[in-house]
Design an enzyme around this catalytic site. Structure first.
Site, PDB file in Angstrom:
ATOM      1  N   PRO A 125       0.843  -1.197   0.000  1.00 15.47           N
ATOM      2  CA  PRO A 125       0.000   0.000   0.000  1.00 15.47           C
ATOM      3  C   PRO A 125       0.883   1.254   0.000  1.00 15.47           C
ATOM      4  CG  PRO A 125      -0.747  -1.576   1.658  1.00 15.47           C
ATOM      5  CD  PRO A 125       0.588  -2.057   1.176  1.00 15.47           C
ATOM      6  N   PHE A 126       0.542   2.214  -0.819  1.00 14.02           N
ATOM      7  CA  PHE A 126       1.381   3.405  -0.991  1.00 14.02           C
ATOM      8  C   PHE A 126       0.501   4.641  -0.873  1.00 14.02           C
ATOM      9  CE2 PHE A 126       4.072   6.503  -3.008  1.00 14.02           C
ATOM     10  CZ  PHE A 126       5.368   6.051  -2.858  1.00 14.02           C
ATOM     11  N   SER A 131       7.303   7.364   4.213  1.00 18.28           N
ATOM     12  CA  SER A 131       7.800   6.488   5.283  1.00 18.28           C
ATOM     13  C   SER A 131       9.303   6.691   5.492  1.00 18.28           C
ATOM     14  CB  SER A 131       7.535   5.024   4.908  1.00 18.28           C
ATOM     15  OG  SER A 131       8.221   4.175   5.796  1.00 18.28           O
ATOM     16  N   TYR A 446      13.113  13.564  20.102  1.00 19.15           N
ATOM     17  CA  TYR A 446      13.374  13.503  18.663  1.00 19.15           C
ATOM     18  C   TYR A 446      14.821  13.942  18.443  1.00 19.15           C
ATOM     19  CZ  TYR A 446      12.415  14.201  13.675  1.00 19.15           C
ATOM     20  OH  TYR A 446      12.408  14.124  12.305  1.00 19.15           O
TER      21      TYR A 446
END
Ligand SMILES: Cc1cc2nc3c(=O)[nH]c(=O)nc-3n(C[C@H](O)[C@H](O)[C@H](O)COP(=O)(O)OP(=O)(O)OC[C@H]3O[C@@H](n4cnc5c(N)ncnc54)[C@H](O)[C@@H]3O)c2cc1C
Length: 525
Positions: A125-126, A131, A446
């Site tokens: 699935p794209f 990502s 982060y």
């Protein structure tokens, strides 16, 4: 999106003289950036799609919606992590999906999955393809053929319920398009990850994304009310009421499922009225520890800013250098940003409460300008990474989350792991960190890592990433707060959820995807 970098060509900027100077000073890097290859010159692995498979897929989605075109395959060759981009810079054959298939709706997705299950075709699935964990790698698994199932034609706002405050989107709607469609109704989703401009609603749900305004609007998984899902075993509609006691909440199996169980085709999300007012504020703290205590006080008191973040000393320093000294030289120590959205009356009370807490915890008010500048430039940083990579600088990010009580230790251990592993390779890094998302019980960290590239930057980063991942898990933090598992974090999933947890996920996959065509190698094997 361009195939070998972030975003669109117009977004790419040369590095400023200020940054070039810093790179020369800190890493001894100067010289000209590498010239990237023209898309047309890139050799691609030959498509393994057979004529029969093409005919079978065309029968479902129509002739113009199955592509083996060089460009279409190349731009879906993987995601946008630094290793992804470094691989695109390598000479030689690039791997890519054998075809790109563009279904129009839920029924077509269901039919494509049924066809692929019957004909041994793996399906990736794209959504937006942003990502950073290998989630859209064209991994064939045990199949000869893999397709990218591009969901961009699922681009509709299916329904808005302003009374209940919900909206139902097709999975392929991008962040900006969702906001545009909602603006016509005076509504906003409020989900602004740094990848906002390109990522999709389905991708946000499939990865448990978290946006920069998560303190106010929540994570994307918190926003999801209802899901429509197509799997090789059939379809599901989950989430019939705002809350339910009808057994375990199966939606939780699909948010974060990363395409391994099926395709989220429609997502109903909670939406809010567009804010009447936004107040921006910046704060300076003498050090990260003091700032972290201040942020915790604000969250635990429920003062509810919309954005709440704190940069450490290194990140504050670099941001000042990048922006030509945001805020006019007044920031030393650590920069914190708060924004508040809502009606004027509601904001006033929250601003006053947060201000009192931040001041009491040792913060100094810097006014609104640094916060406005942060917001203005917040989607541009990924372009900076491209320019750094082109110059031979390694630049990558990673993230985790932990409890407030463990935050300092996790930060110190991950920083040490990154510093030691890169220094041990002869490339001492600069490691920066910020608190990006906050909760009453803890926060995310982060990290941004910058170092001189070795001759083999993929191996160089692989060693550093392993060290950081091991440090995160050893300290009891999560291997990912919002980037998801994909292939890159899979080695640490067992440490996080246990052998039994992984077996539960495998059992779910066996039920929904008995042949194993769905996104092989992602999340679980
Ligand atoms: C520069 C940069 C900044 C980023 N900033 C953030 C950030 O601030 N916050 C954050 O949370 N993430 C961030 N990310 C990570 C990424 O953008 C998110 O994971 C995002 O949610 C992915 O959405 P996408 O539409 O691009 O999904 P994709 O990359 O296309 O897919 C991601 C995964 O979900 C699967 N998938 C996609 N759509 C569906 C669907 N409809 N049904 C089932 N599976 C599906 C894919 O197969 C893949 O495994 C960033 C990435 C980059 C490159």
């Amino acid at each position: 999106m361009v195939w070998d970098a972030w975003g669109i060509p117009a977004g790419h900027q040369p590095l400023s003289a200020q940054i070039r100077g810093l790179l020369a000073q800190v890493f001894g890097i100067s010289g000209d950036p590498v010239v990237r290859r023209d898309e047309g010159d890139v050799p691609l692995r030959e498509s393994a799609l057979t004529p029969a498979q093409r005919d079978g897929l065309v029968a479902v989605v129509g002739v113009g919606n199955v592509s083996t075109d060089h460009h279409d395959r190349l731009v879906r060759a993987g995601g946008k992590s630094t290793p992804d981009l470094l691989r695109r810079r390598l000479d030689g054959l690039q791997d890519a999906p054998d075809a790109v298939v563009f279904p129009a709706d839920h029924e077509q997705v269901l039919a494509v999955l049924a066809y692929c299950a019957d004909n041994a075709v793996a399906v990736v699935p794209f959504g937006g393809g942003t990502s950073v964990v290998g989630g859209v790698e064209p991994d064939r698994g045990r199949f000869a053929t893999v397709i990218a199932l591009d969901l961009r034609r699922l681009d509709r706002l299916h329904a808005v319920d302003p009374v209940s405050g919900t909206a139902t989107f097709g999975a392929g709607v991008t962040g900006p398009r969702a906001e545009e469609l909602l603006a016509a109704h005076g509504l906003s989703l409020g989900h602004f990850p740094q990848s906002f401009e390109f990522a999709s609603i389905g991708g946000f749900a499939a990865t448990r994304s978290s946006g920069q305004a998560s303190a106010g609007y929540g994570r994307f998984d918190d926003m999801v009310q209802r899901l429509r899902i197509a799997t090789p075993s059939g379809d599901l509609e989950l989430g019939h009421a705002p809350a339910s006691a009808a057994g375990p909440d199966l939606r939780e199996l699909f948010v974060g499922s990363e395409g391994a169980f099926g395709v989220l085709t429609e997502v109903t999300v909670r939406v809010r009225p567009r804010p009447e007012t936004v107040v921006h504020q910046a704060w300076s703290f003498p050090d990260f520890a003091t700032g972290a205590v201040a942020l915790r006080a604000v969250v635990q008191a429920g003062a509810a800013p919309t954005v709440l973040r704190l940069s450490d000393e290194a990140e504050t320093g670099l941001n000042l250098a990048r922006s030509g000294d945001i805020g006019g030289g007044s920031v030393q120590g650590c920069l914190a940003i708060t924004t508040f959205e809502g009606t004027r009356a509601h904001i006033e009370r929250r601003v006053a409460e947060a201000e009192a807490l931040l001041l009491a915890a040792g913060g100094a008010a810097l006014g609104s300008a640094p916060a406005e500048q942060w917001e203005h430039g917040r989607f541009a940083a990924p372009y900076l990474r491209d320019a750094l990579l082109d110059l031979g600088v390694l630049c990558e990010t990673l993230e985790t989350a932990t409890s407030w009580s463990a935050l300092a230790e996790v930060k110190a251990k991950v920083t040490a792991a990154l510093t030691d592993s890169l220094s041990g390779q002869g490339t001492p890094p600069v490691v920066m960190c910020h608190i990006s998302h906050t909760y009453p019980t803890g926060a995310s960290l982060y990290f941004t890592v910058v170092a001189k590239q070795t001759d083999d930057p993929l191996t160089q980063w692989g060693i550093a990433k392993r060290a950081a991942g091991d440090a995160i898990v050893a300290a009891g933090a999560t291997i990912t707060h919002h980037h998801a598992v994909g292939t890159d974090h899979r080695p640490w999933l067992t440490a996080e959820i246990g052998e039994l947890g992984v077996r539960v996920l495998r059992a779910v996959k066996r039920e929904l995807d008995p042949v194993g065509i769905m996104n092989p190698g992602k999340l679980i094997r």
